[in-house]
Motif scaffolding. Structure first.
Motif, PDB file in Angstrom:
ATOM      1  N   ILE A 540       0.865  -1.179   0.000  1.00 25.17           N
ATOM      2  CA  ILE A 540       0.000   0.000   0.000  1.00 25.17           C
ATOM      3  C   ILE A 540       0.898   1.224   0.000  1.00 25.17           C
ATOM      4  CG2 ILE A 540      -1.687   1.336   1.300  1.00 25.17           C
ATOM      5  CD1 ILE A 540      -2.776  -1.269   2.412  1.00 25.17           C
ATOM      6  N   GLU A 541       0.754   2.054  -0.996  1.00 27.93           N
ATOM      7  CA  GLU A 541       1.552   3.281  -1.074  1.00 27.93           C
ATOM      8  C   GLU A 541       0.616   4.477  -1.198  1.00 27.93           C
ATOM      9  OE1 GLU A 541       4.570   2.862  -4.051  1.00 27.93           O
ATOM     10  OE2 GLU A 541       5.534   1.163  -3.024  1.00 27.93           O
ATOM     11  N   PHE A 542      -0.226   4.604  -0.221  1.00 27.45           N
ATOM     12  CA  PHE A 542      -1.130   5.751  -0.070  1.00 27.45           C
ATOM     13  C   PHE A 542      -1.662   5.712   1.361  1.00 27.45           C
ATOM     14  CE2 PHE A 542      -3.578   2.150  -1.573  1.00 27.45           C
ATOM     15  CZ  PHE A 542      -4.657   2.106  -0.693  1.00 27.45           C
ATOM     16  N   GLY A 543      -2.150   6.826   1.827  1.00 30.90           N
ATOM     17  CA  GLY A 543      -2.743   6.872   3.151  1.00 30.90           C
ATOM     18  C   GLY A 543      -4.216   6.525   3.089  1.00 30.90           C
ATOM     19  N   TYR A 544      -4.750   6.035   4.219  1.00 32.73           N
ATOM     20  CA  TYR A 544      -6.160   5.649   4.213  1.00 32.73           C
ATOM     21  C   TYR A 544      -6.729   5.658   5.625  1.00 32.73           C
ATOM     22  CZ  TYR A 544      -4.503   0.975   5.645  1.00 32.73           C
ATOM     23  OH  TYR A 544      -3.913  -0.061   6.307  1.00 32.73           O
ATOM     24  N   ILE A 545      -8.037   5.684   5.664  1.00 35.91           N
ATOM     25  CA  ILE A 545      -8.795   5.525   6.904  1.00 35.91           C
ATOM     26  C   ILE A 545      -9.740   4.357   6.700  1.00 35.91           C
ATOM     27  CG2 ILE A 545     -10.460   6.564   8.483  1.00 35.91           C
ATOM     28  CD1 ILE A 545      -9.419   9.306   7.625  1.00 35.91           C
ATOM     29  N   ASP A 546      -9.686   3.375   7.591  1.00 39.34           N
ATOM     30  CA  ASP A 546     -10.656   2.290   7.541  1.00 39.34           C
ATOM     31  C   ASP A 546     -11.112   1.981   8.954  1.00 39.34           C
ATOM     32  OD1 ASP A 546      -8.622   0.809   8.683  1.00 39.34           O
ATOM     33  OD2 ASP A 546      -8.529  -0.682   7.078  1.00 39.34           O
ATOM     34  N   THR A 548     -10.098  -0.041  11.013  1.00 36.78           N
ATOM     35  CA  THR A 548      -9.026  -0.387  11.954  1.00 36.78           C
ATOM     36  C   THR A 548      -8.212   0.820  12.392  1.00 36.78           C
ATOM     37  OG1 THR A 548      -7.382  -0.843  10.228  1.00 36.78           O
ATOM     38  CG2 THR A 548      -8.866  -2.644  10.846  1.00 36.78           C
ATOM     39  N   GLY A 549      -8.376   1.952  11.772  1.00 36.43           N
ATOM     40  CA  GLY A 549      -7.629   3.135  12.176  1.00 36.43           C
ATOM     41  C   GLY A 549      -7.316   4.062  11.015  1.00 36.43           C
ATOM     42  N   THR A 550      -6.472   5.068  11.323  1.00 37.48           N
ATOM     43  CA  THR A 550      -6.014   6.032  10.325  1.00 37.48           C
ATOM     44  C   THR A 550      -4.547   5.771  10.031  1.00 37.48           C
ATOM     45  OG1 THR A 550      -7.577   7.715  11.063  1.00 37.48           O
ATOM     46  CG2 THR A 550      -5.674   8.479   9.815  1.00 37.48           C
ATOM     47  N   PHE A 551      -4.234   5.597   8.744  1.00 35.59           N
ATOM     48  CA  PHE A 551      -2.875   5.258   8.350  1.00 35.59           C
ATOM     49  C   PHE A 551      -2.356   6.315   7.383  1.00 35.59           C
ATOM     50  CE2 PHE A 551      -4.858   1.436   9.768  1.00 35.59           C
ATOM     51  CZ  PHE A 551      -3.871   0.729  10.436  1.00 35.59           C
ATOM     52  N   LYS A 552      -1.150   6.817   7.732  1.00 34.85           N
ATOM     53  CA  LYS A 552      -0.546   7.855   6.906  1.00 34.85           C
ATOM     54  C   LYS A 552       0.621   7.270   6.116  1.00 34.85           C
ATOM     55  CE  LYS A 552      -2.129  11.945   9.183  1.00 34.85           C
ATOM     56  NZ  LYS A 552      -1.956  13.394   9.162  1.00 34.85           N
ATOM     57  N   TYR A 553       0.724   7.773   4.902  1.00 35.78           N
ATOM     58  CA  TYR A 553       1.800   7.331   4.023  1.00 35.78           C
ATOM     59  C   TYR A 553       2.698   8.521   3.738  1.00 35.78           C
ATOM     60  CZ  TYR A 553       4.256   5.713  -0.132  1.00 35.78           C
ATOM     61  OH  TYR A 553       5.221   5.368  -1.038  1.00 35.78           O
ATOM     62  N   ILE A 554       4.014   8.291   3.932  1.00 35.85           N
ATOM     63  CA  ILE A 554       5.004   9.337   3.670  1.00 35.85           C
ATOM     64  C   ILE A 554       5.948   8.839   2.592  1.00 35.85           C
ATOM     65  CG2 ILE A 554       6.973  10.602   4.621  1.00 35.85           C
ATOM     66  CD1 ILE A 554       5.512  10.704   7.277  1.00 35.85           C
ATOM     67  N   LEU A 577       7.825   8.014  15.821  1.00 33.23           N
ATOM     68  CA  LEU A 577       6.927   7.141  15.068  1.00 33.23           C
ATOM     69  C   LEU A 577       7.677   6.342  14.004  1.00 33.23           C
ATOM     70  CD1 LEU A 577       3.965   9.659  14.542  1.00 33.23           C
ATOM     71  CD2 LEU A 577       4.180   7.908  16.325  1.00 33.23           C
ATOM     72  N   GLN A 578       8.585   6.969  13.284  1.00 33.00           N
ATOM     73  CA  GLN A 578       9.361   6.318  12.232  1.00 33.00           C
ATOM     74  C   GLN A 578      10.742   6.955  12.204  1.00 33.00           C
ATOM     75  OE1 GLN A 578       7.875   3.864   9.628  1.00 33.00           O
ATOM     76  NE2 GLN A 578       6.773   3.705  11.591  1.00 33.00           N
ATOM     77  N   GLU A 579      11.784   6.130  11.849  1.00 33.89           N
ATOM     78  CA  GLU A 579      13.124   6.689  11.741  1.00 33.89           C
ATOM     79  C   GLU A 579      13.941   5.885  10.737  1.00 33.89           C
ATOM     80  OE1 GLU A 579      16.598   8.325  14.687  1.00 33.89           O
ATOM     81  OE2 GLU A 579      15.707   6.360  15.154  1.00 33.89           O
ATOM     82  N   LYS A 588       9.907   5.523   1.769  1.00 35.43           N
ATOM     83  CA  LYS A 588       8.478   5.226   1.803  1.00 35.43           C
ATOM     84  C   LYS A 588       8.141   4.624   3.150  1.00 35.43           C
ATOM     85  CE  LYS A 588       8.380   4.100  -3.146  1.00 35.43           C
ATOM     86  NZ  LYS A 588       8.054   3.047  -4.162  1.00 35.43           N
ATOM     87  N   SER A 589       7.051   5.121   3.737  1.00 34.11           N
ATOM     88  CA  SER A 589       6.656   4.601   5.045  1.00 34.11           C
ATOM     89  C   SER A 589       5.148   4.730   5.215  1.00 34.11           C
ATOM     90  CB  SER A 589       7.372   5.364   6.162  1.00 34.11           C
ATOM     91  OG  SER A 589       6.933   4.901   7.426  1.00 34.11           O
ATOM     92  N   LEU A 590       4.505   3.639   5.650  1.00 33.10           N
ATOM     93  CA  LEU A 590       3.078   3.634   5.979  1.00 33.10           C
ATOM     94  C   LEU A 590       2.964   3.284   7.452  1.00 33.10           C
ATOM     95  CD1 LEU A 590       0.087   3.702   4.905  1.00 33.10           C
ATOM     96  CD2 LEU A 590       0.284   1.214   4.684  1.00 33.10           C
ATOM     97  N   PHE A 591       2.313   4.105   8.230  1.00 35.28           N
ATOM     98  CA  PHE A 591       2.236   3.878   9.672  1.00 35.28           C
ATOM     99  C   PHE A 591       0.885   4.362  10.188  1.00 35.28           C
ATOM    100  CE2 PHE A 591       3.958   8.054   8.947  1.00 35.28           C
ATOM    101  CZ  PHE A 591       3.322   8.853   9.872  1.00 35.28           C
ATOM    102  N   GLU A 592       0.502   3.807  11.317  1.00 30.75           N
ATOM    103  CA  GLU A 592      -0.757   4.233  11.935  1.00 30.75           C
ATOM    104  C   GLU A 592      -0.554   5.566  12.633  1.00 30.75           C
ATOM    105  OE1 GLU A 592      -4.429   2.523  14.693  1.00 30.75           O
ATOM    106  OE2 GLU A 592      -2.564   1.375  14.514  1.00 30.75           O
TER     107      GLU A 592
END
Length: 710
Positions: A540-546, A548-554, A577-579, A588-592
């Motif tokens: 998945i290379e986009f952010g989304y809300i479903d 299960t939560g809100t996920f952001k893609y950087i 959150l990410q490093e 590329k990073s997808l995280f809640e």
């Protein structure tokens, strides 16, 4: 000489009478033979009273035959605008058109390029009630092999108006039948028994009584206009078991006691009724006779034209109509004939290059009576099954339009009535969310790579499968650059999926084939109350809300030795959150996202360069950036000092070289580009410094070798 002249004149008059006056009297019957283009031959017949008014084209002549009958054996033409036949009570049939004869009552006339029919009261018969129900009881009998052409004239009669036998031919164009006097029994009815019966316009005006009874099927029954009759459409037990079609019926709001009288398996079909399904149906007999069964169907023809905002025709627009089950559906099954009226009718078609659909016949209502009943009109056994959305005779339908390059359009509450059918036109609007304008290209996708492609393929699927998800609903709505998936639907991204795009409506799931589904140019994120998931290594290379939560893609492009940190900066200390340390390439990073997604910060740092920091907006689910870090100003000063000292060392090495008798140096050509002192640190300065150090190293190496040799 005088005697001879007199004889010649008498003989000439006899010849004229023989040639043009083909009417003869025997008893109370006048017989016409040969060809007569008017009624003038009745002049001089005993018992016929002739009253003439006016002259020439303005002349009007009344021929009162009293109690005489008229038998037509030749060809008789009668212009009702200038001639009229009157009868009292001579016995029936009053006008008898016999085998091989033709009676032309009225004719076509062209005025200013428009064709109309001759008008006027052509026949008046004062007698009433001569019984029922054959040619010998009729006011006008059209015998087997006879022809009656009735164009425009009015007939005023008080009994069984006419009876047409099976092999007769009857052609009526805008005739008017007036039955305004009461009969002593229910016999004021037309008995249509001809196999060659053609109507294009018939007005039947009654006095609360009077039927047209169809013993045989007309070849054409168009523009029938009954008014205040007893039974506008009636049938006999002798009527064969077949459909009888009426086009352009106009009796539904004209005071008829009944529009349709059911009897012994009758099957009337009304197409383009003026009032649609606003019709009165019931038993032929008022006593609830068990023979009062049959089935009636009412249809409306629909034409539709679709254009765009520039009024250009739009091809390929799918029209869809589905009627409404209002709970009154039945199957008719009598006399070996079945009409299954229990299913939904769906009308699906597409516009052609002219923006028009093939004409559709829409079922407005059905009246199924499998048994005769004593119920009232339009109730019980004779209740209508209305197909419109309002469950009444308003005949209101919703018309849905889907097209790939255009937004969904609905013609809501379209009223389908009228003798000329229903012709509608509408405009469609561009779907600006579409990226690939060719549906053919989209249908050929073997995988879905971006959210833009996902929208396009979903739209193409919907156009081909209109009822999926509900007629009016699409898989996605849009909110800016975000796709909003229909409520509780799921998206599965599977790089081994068997198809590029598949829909499981039962499980409310869309599955696509993709190695990595990325953000697109128009759409960068998805929102759903269902779930978004991957299978078989897809990414998945986009952010989304479903759910299960809100996920952001950087995604950060073209980094070099850069440390990336993503933090939630509100807590103290900040939450990492990410490093990624000393990262080169595209990050590329997808995280809640944290609960408060407005506090997310992205920081880029690189030795010798200024830091770059940006707050990720809460609504920004896909954070895509191309960042160029700026070298720090103090590094510019250090570069200038290093260059200065490198030059000094190079000069000293030159002096040492001269002490040792200027030995031959290895060839080394160096071209330097040095920025000005006011410029920031740069790669050009670093390359210049390296070049100077290389020259210095070369010279010192040569000196060392010289010292060894000494």
């Amino acid at each position: 000489m005088i005697r001879k002249t007199t004889i010649l004149i008498c003989y000439y008059c006899f010849l004229l009478q023989t040639m043009y006056a083909n009417f003869t009297l025997a008893g109370n019957v006048i017989t016409q033979t040969g060809v007569d283009t008017n009624l003038s031959g009745l002049t001089g017949i005993a018992g016929v009273t002739v009253i003439s008014n006016g002259t020439g084209a303005n002349q009007f002549i009344t021929y009162n035959l009293g109690n005489l009958r008229l038998v037509i054996q030749g060809t008789l033409t009668h212009n009702p605008e200038q001639e009229q036949l009157l009868f009292n009570n001579p016995g029936n049939p009053i006008i008898d058109i016999q085998n091989g004869a033709t009676y032309n009552l009225g004719e076509d006339v062209v005025v200013n390029g428009i064709t109309r029919q001759r008008l006027g009261l052509g026949i008046f018969i004062s007698s009433t009630d001569a019984g029922c129900c054959n040619a010998n009881n009729a006011a006008i009998a059209i015998r087997n092999g006879a022809t009656w052409n009735w164009r425009g004239a009015t007939i005023d009669v008080g009994q069984l108006p006419w009876f047409a036998e099976p092999s007769s031919t009857v052609q009526i164009t805008n005739g008017v039948l007036l039955v305004r006097r009461d009969a002593t029994s229910d016999v004021v009815q037309v008995r249509q028994n001809s196999d060659n019966f053609f109507v294009n316009g018939l007005t039947f005006i009654g006095n609360g009584r009077g039927d047209i009874t169809f013993l045989r099927r007309p070849q054409q029954m168009n523009n029938y206009r009954p008014e205040t009759t007893g039974g506008a459409i009636a049938f006999s037990g002798n009527t064969p078991n077949y459909d009888v079609t009426f086009r352009g019926y106009s009796g539904g709001d004209r005071g008829n006691t009944q529009d349709i009288k059911f009897w012994q398996g009758c099957r009337p079909i009304l197409i383009n009724s003026k009032t649609g399904s606003q019709l009165i149906a019931g038993n032929h007999k008022n006593d609830g006779n068990g023979a009062g069964y049959g089935v009636a169907l009412v249809y409306q023809e629909l034409d539709l034209t679709v254009t765009d905002l520039a009024n250009a025709p739009v091809a390929g627009v799918t029209m869809y109509i589905r009627d409404t089950n209002n709970g009154g559906r039945e199957t008719y099954n009598r006399e070996g004939h079945t009409v299954d009226n229990t299913q939904d009718n769906e009308y699906i078609t597409q516009t052609d290059i002219n923006g028009t659909i093939p004409q559709q016949q829409i079922l407005l209502a059905a009246n199924v009576a499998n048994t005769g009943g004593a119920n009232g009109l339009n109730s019980g056994t004779y209740a209508w099954d209305y197909r419109g959305k309002n469950n009444d005779d308003s005949d209101v339908f919703d018309i849905h339009l889907w097209a790939y390059n255009y937004l969904y359009q609905i013609i809501a509450d379209a009223v389908l009535k009228g003798v000329d059918g229903t012709s509608l036109s509408t405009k469609v609007f561009d779907d600006t969310a579409i990226s690939e304008i060719s549906k053919t290209v989209v249908d050929g996708y073997t995988e879905i790579n971006t959210l833009d492609q996902l929208y396009d393929r979903a739209k193409s699927f919907k156009v081909d499968n209109i009822t999926t998800l509900g007629i009016e609903n699409f898989f996605f709505t849009t909110n800016g650059d975000r796709l909003v998936l229909s409520a509780d639907w799921n998206l599965v991204i599977d790089q081994n999926a068997p198809a590029a795009f598949a829909v499981d409506e039962g499980n409310q799931t869309i599955t696509i084939r993709s190695n990595a589904l990325r953000f697109g140019t128009k759409f960068t994120s998805i929102e759903t109350t269902g779930t978004i998931s991957v299978a078989n290594g897809a990414a998945i290379e986009f952010g989304y809300i479903d759910s299960t939560g809100t996920f952001k893609y950087i995604e950060l492009l073209d980094l070099t030795d850069t440390t990336v940190t993503v933090t939630d900066f509100v807590p103290s200390p900040e939450v990492l959150l990410q490093e990624a340390v000393d990262f080169s390439g595209t990050y590329k990073s997808l995280f809640e996202a944290p609960t408060d997604a407005s506090n997310t910060k992205v920081k880029l740092s690189r030795f010798g360069y200024s830091e770059w920091i940006e707050i990720v907006a809460e609504a920004d689910l896909s954070f895509i950036r191309s960042v160029e870090l700026i070298p720090l100003p103090e590094w510019s000063n250090n570069q200038q000092l290093l260059l200065y000292y490198a030059h000094k060392i190079l000069q000293k090495s030159e002096a040492l070289k001269n002490v040792f008798n200027n030995p031959v140096q290895p060839t080394l050509t160096i071209n330097n580009t040095i920025t000005t002192n006011s410029s920031p640190a740069s790669e050009e300065n670093q390359e210049a410094l390296l070049n100077l150090l290389k020259r210095t190293l070369s010279k010192i190496t040569n000196l060392r070798e010289r010292m060894k040799s000494n």
